[in-house]
Design an enzyme around this catalytic site. Structure first.
Site, PDB file in Angstrom:
ATOM      1  N   TYR A 200     -17.375 -27.105 -10.161  1.00 44.23           N
ATOM      2  CA  TYR A 200     -17.926 -26.817 -11.479  1.00 44.23           C
ATOM      3  C   TYR A 200     -19.399 -27.228 -11.498  1.00 44.23           C
ATOM      4  O   TYR A 200     -19.747 -28.406 -11.630  1.00 44.23           O
ATOM      5  CB  TYR A 200     -17.180 -27.583 -12.567  1.00 44.23           C
ATOM      6  CG  TYR A 200     -15.729 -27.215 -12.738  1.00 44.23           C
ATOM      7  CD1 TYR A 200     -15.184 -26.065 -12.172  1.00 44.23           C
ATOM      8  CD2 TYR A 200     -14.885 -28.035 -13.488  1.00 44.23           C
ATOM      9  CE1 TYR A 200     -13.856 -25.737 -12.346  1.00 44.23           C
ATOM     10  CE2 TYR A 200     -13.543 -27.715 -13.668  1.00 44.23           C
ATOM     11  CZ  TYR A 200     -13.036 -26.568 -13.086  1.00 44.23           C
ATOM     12  OH  TYR A 200     -11.713 -26.260 -13.260  1.00 44.23           O
TER      13      TYR A 200
ATOM     14  N   HIS B 132      -7.074 -27.732  -5.778  1.00 46.27           N
ATOM     15  CA  HIS B 132      -7.496 -26.745  -6.767  1.00 46.27           C
ATOM     16  C   HIS B 132      -6.744 -25.425  -6.616  1.00 46.27           C
ATOM     17  O   HIS B 132      -6.411 -24.768  -7.604  1.00 46.27           O
ATOM     18  CB  HIS B 132      -9.004 -26.512  -6.630  1.00 46.27           C
ATOM     19  CG  HIS B 132      -9.656 -26.039  -7.876  1.00 46.27           C
ATOM     20  ND1 HIS B 132     -10.975 -26.283  -8.176  1.00 46.27           N
ATOM     21  CD2 HIS B 132      -9.195 -25.321  -8.927  1.00 46.27           C
ATOM     22  CE1 HIS B 132     -11.289 -25.733  -9.337  1.00 46.27           C
ATOM     23  NE2 HIS B 132     -10.229 -25.140  -9.814  1.00 46.27           N
TER      24      HIS B 132
ATOM     25  N   SER C  65      -6.839 -23.338 -19.772  1.00 41.40           N
ATOM     26  CA  SER C  65      -7.011 -22.131 -20.595  1.00 41.40           C
ATOM     27  C   SER C  65      -5.897 -21.999 -21.633  1.00 41.40           C
ATOM     28  O   SER C  65      -5.313 -20.920 -21.808  1.00 41.40           O
ATOM     29  CB  SER C  65      -7.050 -20.872 -19.717  1.00 41.40           C
ATOM     30  OG  SER C  65      -8.141 -20.903 -18.837  1.00 41.40           O
ATOM     31  N   PRO C  66      -5.567 -23.082 -22.372  1.00 44.01           N
ATOM     32  CA  PRO C  66      -4.465 -23.010 -23.342  1.00 44.01           C
ATOM     33  C   PRO C  66      -4.770 -22.111 -24.534  1.00 44.01           C
ATOM     34  O   PRO C  66      -3.851 -21.732 -25.262  1.00 44.01           O
ATOM     35  CB  PRO C  66      -4.304 -24.473 -23.777  1.00 44.01           C
ATOM     36  CG  PRO C  66      -5.665 -25.058 -23.611  1.00 44.01           C
ATOM     37  CD  PRO C  66      -6.219 -24.412 -22.368  1.00 44.01           C
ATOM     38  N   LEU C  67      -6.038 -21.767 -24.722  1.00 46.02           N
ATOM     39  CA  LEU C  67      -6.421 -20.856 -25.801  1.00 46.02           C
ATOM     40  C   LEU C  67      -6.880 -19.513 -25.234  1.00 46.02           C
ATOM     41  O   LEU C  67      -7.630 -18.781 -25.877  1.00 46.02           O
ATOM     42  CB  LEU C  67      -7.515 -21.492 -26.662  1.00 46.02           C
ATOM     43  CG  LEU C  67      -7.113 -22.817 -27.334  1.00 46.02           C
ATOM     44  CD1 LEU C  67      -8.287 -23.425 -28.082  1.00 46.02           C
ATOM     45  CD2 LEU C  67      -5.920 -22.626 -28.259  1.00 46.02           C
TER      46      LEU C  67
ATOM     47  N   GLY D 154     -10.520 -18.821 -25.125  1.00 40.77           N
ATOM     48  CA  GLY D 154     -11.146 -18.628 -26.428  1.00 40.77           C
ATOM     49  C   GLY D 154     -10.630 -17.438 -27.204  1.00 40.77           C
ATOM     50  O   GLY D 154     -11.017 -17.235 -28.362  1.00 40.77           O
ATOM     51  N   PHE D 155      -9.740 -16.647 -26.598  1.00 41.27           N
ATOM     52  CA  PHE D 155      -9.196 -15.499 -27.328  1.00 41.27           C
ATOM     53  C   PHE D 155      -8.379 -15.959 -28.529  1.00 41.27           C
ATOM     54  O   PHE D 155      -8.408 -15.330 -29.590  1.00 41.27           O
ATOM     55  CB  PHE D 155      -8.319 -14.647 -26.393  1.00 41.27           C
ATOM     56  CG  PHE D 155      -7.905 -13.336 -26.984  1.00 41.27           C
ATOM     57  CD1 PHE D 155      -8.700 -12.214 -26.821  1.00 41.27           C
ATOM     58  CD2 PHE D 155      -6.725 -13.206 -27.702  1.00 41.27           C
ATOM     59  CE1 PHE D 155      -8.329 -10.983 -27.371  1.00 41.27           C
ATOM     60  CE2 PHE D 155      -6.345 -11.991 -28.253  1.00 41.27           C
ATOM     61  CZ  PHE D 155      -7.156 -10.877 -28.086  1.00 41.27           C
ATOM     62  N   LEU D 156      -7.654 -17.069 -28.371  1.00 42.52           N
ATOM     63  CA  LEU D 156      -6.796 -17.575 -29.438  1.00 42.52           C
ATOM     64  C   LEU D 156      -7.551 -18.565 -30.331  1.00 42.52           C
ATOM     65  O   LEU D 156      -7.125 -19.686 -30.573  1.00 42.52           O
ATOM     66  CB  LEU D 156      -5.545 -18.218 -28.848  1.00 42.52           C
ATOM     67  CG  LEU D 156      -4.605 -17.238 -28.141  1.00 42.52           C
ATOM     68  CD1 LEU D 156      -3.548 -17.977 -27.332  1.00 42.52           C
ATOM     69  CD2 LEU D 156      -3.945 -16.308 -29.151  1.00 42.52           C
TER      70      LEU D 156
END
Length: 327
Positions: A55, A129, A207-209, A212-214
């Site tokens: 990152y 990873h 990526s639990p959302l 950012g879509f959710l």
């Protein structure tokens, strides 16, 4: 914030995914501002912070923003109060694909570099990873066992792992956590739940959302023309992906309004309510969203509500990235 367990350590029920401060979401954030935001998260009750050696981003002047270094500077004086995970084993190619390398030599090199960038003598949770088809899981696990004995890492985990690989690795050295993509839009790792429960392994959901879509920010297809923002290349943000995802957005928006919650809070509460060993790590650069996300840990959906959502999700034809280009 409520605590959940990874191995023998209690961590905040939500962690902070730190990737976006310097990688994959456009130009890296100015370092001092990023340090402030991470420290804001700690002040809000976050104790689990996730980063990785890959990152990093480049500023306009050519200087490199190393995510691990930013995390270290933000948490230096509270190091003993926080839980930091980082990752080894991949290199990101120009086409955003991943080159894996979990050879012993490369892991030792990566570990020493991460320890230096994180300004610490140990890493709380060290993830592979991505699995490397050239290296057997037993070989990686054996090295992790040695590193734990040396005190350089306290526990280890695997990201985007299959059941077979996980079982083989765990037989050699107990795996404390896996970090897989998991959200209302990406539920494939639910098939691992029985294995996680059997082996006492936590699920850290990245990526639990759905990138950012959710969230309330979703207004349509995402095209900002920034080649450094990989949301431009994610299928859920294409015109087709948005059209197919509108049914889900309408559903979670309706329920969230009934419960006086945001879409993101409902999405996180759904996940937190499903299993006590799930720890989402949403990433954001905004303190307001850190605050709102943390509030999701105070909400519990009952079994009927979860079943209703799961049944509805199972009938939807959603378009979401499910590969392994970057985490």
């Amino acid at each position: 914030m409520e605590k959940r367990r990874i191995g023998n350590t209690q961590v905040s029920a939500l962690g902070l995914g730190c990737m976006g401060f310097s990688h994959a979401y456009g130009a890296p954030m100015e370092e001092n501002e990023a340090i402030k935001r991470i420290r804001n998260a700690y002040d809000l009750g976050y104790t689990y912070f996730d980063t990785a050696e890959v990152y990093k981003g480049e500023y306009e002047d050519g200087c490199i923003s190393y995510n691990e270094e930013i995390v270290a500077k933000a948490l230096k004086d509270v190091r003993n109060n926080v839980f930091i995970s980082t990752k080894f084993g991949v290199h990101i190619n120009e086409d955003r694909s991943l080159k894996t390398d979990s050879s012993k030599k490369k892991i030792i090199e990566s570990l020493n570099s991460s320890l230096k960038r994180l300004n610490t003598d140990h890493i709380d949770l060290y993830y592979q990873h991505r699995t490397d088809p050239k290296v057997e899981p037993e070989e990686v696990a054996s090295l992790m066992a040695d590193l734990i004995k040396e005190g350089k890492i306290l526990s280890w985990g695997i990201s985007e792992v299959s059941e077979e690989y996980l079982r083989r690795a765990d037989k050699v050295c107990h795996v404390s956590a896996i970090q897989n993509r998991y959200s209302m839009m990406a539920r494939d790792c639910e098939k691992l739940f029985p294995t996680l429960e059997e082996l006492d392994i936590a699920l850290v959901a990245f990526s639990p959302l759905a990138n950012g879509f959710l969230t309330e920010a979703t207004k349509g297809s995402f095209k900002n023309g920034d080649s450094l923002d990989y949301r431009n290349f994610l299928p859920q943000f294409s015109e087709e992906g948005y059209e197919r995802g509108k049914e889900l957005l309408d559903l979670v928006r309706k329920i969230s309004l009934e419960k006086n919650m945001t879409i993101a809070q409902l999405s996180l509460a759904w996940m937190l309510s499903k299993k006590p060993y799930i720890i989402p790590i949403p990433g954001t650069r905004k303190v307001e969203r850190m605050q709102k996300n943390a509030k999701a840990a105070e909400v519990r959906l009952n079994d009927d509500e979860i079943k209703m959502l799961d049944d509805a999700l199972s009938k939807m034809s959603l378009l979401v990235f499910s590969g392994s280009k970057t985490n």
